[in-house]
Design a protein around this motif. Structure first.
Motif, PDB file in Angstrom:
ATOM      1  N   ASP A 110      51.123  12.854  22.811  1.00 45.03           N
ATOM      2  CA  ASP A 110      50.085  12.981  23.828  1.00 45.03           C
ATOM      3  C   ASP A 110      50.695  13.030  25.227  1.00 45.03           C
ATOM      4  OD1 ASP A 110      47.561  13.072  22.458  1.00 45.03           O
ATOM      5  OD2 ASP A 110      47.909  10.989  21.859  1.00 45.03           O
ATOM      6  N   ARG A 111      49.880  13.465  26.174  1.00 45.75           N
ATOM      7  CA  ARG A 111      50.317  13.451  27.566  1.00 45.75           C
ATOM      8  C   ARG A 111      50.501  12.018  28.032  1.00 45.75           C
ATOM      9  NH1 ARG A 111      50.716  17.797  30.289  1.00 45.75           N
ATOM     10  NH2 ARG A 111      50.563  16.772  32.316  1.00 45.75           N
ATOM     11  N   GLU A 112      51.497  11.825  28.898  1.00 49.46           N
ATOM     12  CA  GLU A 112      51.742  10.530  29.508  1.00 49.46           C
ATOM     13  C   GLU A 112      51.601  10.663  31.026  1.00 49.46           C
ATOM     14  OE1 GLU A 112      55.597   9.639  28.017  1.00 49.46           O
ATOM     15  OE2 GLU A 112      56.641  10.892  29.479  1.00 49.46           O
ATOM     16  N   PRO A 113      51.429   9.563  31.732  1.00 51.04           N
ATOM     17  CA  PRO A 113      51.144   9.646  33.168  1.00 51.04           C
ATOM     18  C   PRO A 113      52.166  10.447  33.969  1.00 51.04           C
ATOM     19  CG  PRO A 113      50.718   7.431  32.367  1.00 51.04           C
ATOM     20  CD  PRO A 113      51.346   8.172  31.231  1.00 51.04           C
ATOM     21  N   ALA A 144      53.303  18.425  23.252  1.00 54.20           N
ATOM     22  CA  ALA A 144      53.153  19.326  22.109  1.00 54.20           C
ATOM     23  C   ALA A 144      51.969  18.984  21.221  1.00 54.20           C
ATOM     24  CB  ALA A 144      54.429  19.330  21.274  1.00 54.20           C
ATOM     25  N   ARG A 145      51.372  17.809  21.427  1.00 54.16           N
ATOM     26  CA  ARG A 145      50.277  17.362  20.573  1.00 54.16           C
ATOM     27  C   ARG A 145      50.724  17.344  19.105  1.00 54.16           C
ATOM     28  NH1 ARG A 145      46.662  14.531  21.519  1.00 54.16           N
ATOM     29  NH2 ARG A 145      44.920  15.646  20.593  1.00 54.16           N
ATOM     30  N   GLN A 148      49.400  23.722  28.447  1.00 51.38           N
ATOM     31  CA  GLN A 148      48.867  22.528  27.800  1.00 51.38           C
ATOM     32  C   GLN A 148      47.552  22.818  27.083  1.00 51.38           C
ATOM     33  OE1 GLN A 148      50.295  18.947  27.815  1.00 51.38           O
ATOM     34  NE2 GLN A 148      49.144  19.569  26.021  1.00 51.38           N
ATOM     35  N   GLU A 149      46.722  23.636  27.704  1.00 53.33           N
ATOM     36  CA  GLU A 149      45.446  24.002  27.078  1.00 53.33           C
ATOM     37  C   GLU A 149      45.680  24.696  25.745  1.00 53.33           C
ATOM     38  OE1 GLU A 149      41.523  26.807  28.064  1.00 53.33           O
ATOM     39  OE2 GLU A 149      43.033  26.427  29.585  1.00 53.33           O
ATOM     40  N   ARG A 160      44.659  23.506  21.539  1.00 55.12           N
ATOM     41  CA  ARG A 160      43.660  24.292  20.842  1.00 55.12           C
ATOM     42  C   ARG A 160      43.882  24.256  19.339  1.00 55.12           C
ATOM     43  NH1 ARG A 160      42.568  30.713  22.253  1.00 55.12           N
ATOM     44  NH2 ARG A 160      40.498  30.898  21.295  1.00 55.12           N
ATOM     45  N   ARG A 161      42.823  24.151  18.577  1.00 50.69           N
ATOM     46  CA  ARG A 161      42.922  24.182  17.113  1.00 50.69           C
ATOM     47  C   ARG A 161      42.945  25.616  16.609  1.00 50.69           C
ATOM     48  NH1 ARG A 161      45.502  21.740  14.777  1.00 50.69           N
ATOM     49  NH2 ARG A 161      44.490  22.300  12.850  1.00 50.69           N
TER      50      ARG A 161
END
Length: 326
Positions: free
Chosen positions: A280-283, A293-294, A320-321, A325-326
């Motif tokens: 996940d994204r971090e600060p 990379a999710r 990032q978007e 995306r799935r």
């Protein structure tokens, strides 16, 4: 009117491999041509009209942009052919997840496209190639298979290209799906979908790259320094995928060098060297210009990043978007 056919594009791999003995451990992939393979399959009595084309007959470790381009063009023509019901690609397992994901990103979902391979060569005791192929035929012939993107059939499981990964070096259960497991269960006699179509009548998400940008994977390890990043930058990397520690971590000197690279316009994606898990994204990602990379592992993160850069998408927010995306 002739019944619809399924196009089979063959690239080699273990499913076309031979050892010369039923009990030898070593073997040579890509030894059986598609015509011979389809003759062997026809002897099983499975009701299907198949048309084969040999694209390559190699170890999938050697597959790259040239063969990907041939596959993409062949499938594109099949999509436009009203007589073609679907496409099967026979493929080695080592890079099957990369080929499947690339095609998933760059093809419409109007017809089934199925990759299939084997973990044992054709002349081995317990060879799984013909069974896996029979399962793939059942999937490719099912109208419900479209609208799901590219699929991978192995070991009686049907996996989404975005989820599929080779998790083990040997064995019939070598492939897993993450974050989703199997989206269907298939045998030569049955097919059970476990969830509805999620990409019904969707056009291709991205254009197939005319050229593949240079995007290396940087494997992270204890004691690593920022020099490992700087060497990639000096070599002309347009993007870098970090196969990081834990949830995409790296030593401070590596992280600092990656931040410098991002500030130079090089797209940096944090993935993990662990087998599975979300990154996940971090600060600090906003300030550093990093992308998380999710659910994608390093190999598929690299494929997506290459496709995005080739399509002119380099802004970290837009990248990032796409990764979310799935």
């Amino acid at each position: 009117m002739r019944e619809p056919f399924i196009l089979v594009l063959a690239t080699g791999g273990t499913i076309a491999g031979q050892a010369g003995s039923a009990t030898r451990r070593d073997y040579r992939p890509g030894q059986i041509d598609i015509a011979t393979f389809l003759d062997d399959f026809a002897a099983l009595g499975v009701d299907a009209r198949l048309e084969g084309r040999q694209v390559a007959n190699i170890d999938s470790a050697n597959i790259g942009p040239a063969i990907w381009c041939d596959l993409h063009e062949g499938i594109g023509a099949a999509m436009d052919d009203p007589g073609c019901a679907g496409v099967i690609i026979t493929h080695g397992t080592d890079t099957a997840e990369e080929t499947a994901f690339l095609l998933d990103l760059t093809l419409p979902t109007t017809k089934p496209v199925v990759l299939v391979g084997a973990m044992r060569p054709a002349d081995a005791v317990g060879s799984d190639g013909l069974r896996n192929f029979a399962n793939a035929v059942r999937v490719a012939a099912d109208p419900e298979a479209k609208g799901r993107g590219v699929l991978l059939v192995m070991g009686d499981q049907v996996l989404s290209a975005r989820d599929a990964r080779k998790a083990r070096t040997t064995g019939s259960n070598a492939f897993e799906g993450f974050p989703r497991g199997a989206v269907a269960l298939a045998t030569p006699a049955s097919l059970d979908w476990l969830q509805p179509q999620w990409r019904k009548d969707e056009p291709a998400r991205w254009q197939f790259p005319a050229e593949f940008p240079e995007v290396p994977i940087l494997h992270c390890y204890a004691g690593q320094t920022g020099d490992s990043v700087r060497r990639l930058v000096e070599a002309g990397a347009e993007g870098i995928v970090l196969a990081g520690l834990g949830d995409g971590n790296a030593p401070d000197s590596v992280r600092e060098a990656l931040t410098d690279a991002a500030q130079q316009g090089i797209v940096v994606v944090r993935a993990t060297r662990a087998n599975e898990g979300l990154v996940d994204r971090e600060p600090e990602d906003d300030a550093n210009g990093f992308v998380a990379a999710r659910a994608l592992g390093p190999a598929k993160a690299r494929i997506l990043l290459q496709v995005l850069i080739a399509n002119g998408v380099t802004d970290p927010a837009r990248v990032q978007e796409a990764f979310g995306r799935r």
